[in-house]
Write an enzyme that holds these catalytic residues in place. Structure first.
Site: not given
Ligand code: IMP
Ligand code: MG
Length: 173
Positions: A41, A96-97, A100, A102, A104-105, A128, A149, A156, A162
């Site tokens: 992303g 990072e894109d 959400d 959190g 992942t980070l 978000k 979303f 994507d 994308r």
């Molecule tokens: P987290 O671990 O929930 O913070 O998710 C982060 C990852 O989920 C991001 O790197 C995105 O790739 C994906 N993601 C989260 N929200 C969205 C969205 O609204 N659209 C597309 N990808 C998302």
């Molecule tokens: Mg991502």
């Protein structure tokens, strides 16, 4: 079929990226900076951001397990592709894109800290905040978004959208 609604046009993305790049260039002046893009992303944001930076940087990518075709995070994170560059004693900026939940980070910060960099910070184009499950300090943050979303500009929905040059919310009907 999904319906799209434009949330952030390309012109606003461009202006925000110039602002973020100015701050990053100032903060890392005279330092060895490694940009780590989170695939897939973040690649569009990263490519625009790095061309606005006025400092020398190295570039690498990392890929984690993702949402797959759906829109709900499993919360289980795995490394699919590790970085190739050594980052010991280097300053690292994760690009990072969107942040959400959190997860992942949060995972990535701990994973990269194990490699003993001089510092690790986060630059996320989108946030978000109302969806957060784990607290993550984002050092460079672009736009705050509602609980929707979103697609476009690298993001994507089932690998679609994308390539859109703007950020849109998706209505799954
Ligand atoms: P987290 O671990 O929930 O913070 O998710 C982060 C990852 O989920 C991001 O790197 C995105 O790739 C994906 N993601 C989260 N929200 C969205 C969205 O609204 N659209 C597309 N990808 C998302
Ligand atoms: Mg991502």
């Amino acid at each position: 079929m999904e319906k799209l609604k434009v949330l952030i046009p390309g012109s606003r993305l461009k202006k925000m990226i110039a602002l973020l790049a100015r701050r990053i260039s100032k903060d890392y002046k005279g330092k060895d900076l490694v940009l780590i893009g989170v695939l897939k992303g973040a690649f569009v944001f990263l490519s625009d951001l790095m061309r606005e930076l006025t400092i020398p940087v190295s570039l690498d990518f990392i890929q984690l397990s993702s949402y797959g075709a759906g829109t709900v995070s499993s919360g289980v994170i795995k490394i699919r592709k590790d970085i190739d560059l050594p980052i010991v004693d280097k300053h690292v900026l994760i690009v990072e894109d969107v942040i959400d939940y959190g997860y992942t980070l949060d995972y990535l910060l701990r994973f990269l800290a194990n490699k003993k960099p001089a510092s690790v910070r986060i630059c996320a184009l989108l946030d978000k905040p109302s969806r957060r499950k784990v607290k993550v300090a984002v050092d460079y943050s672009g736009f705050k978004l509602p609980d929707k979303f979103i697609v476009g500009y690298g993001l994507d929905f089932g690998e679609k959208y994308r390539n859109l040059p703007y950020i849109a919310a998706i209505d799954q009907k």
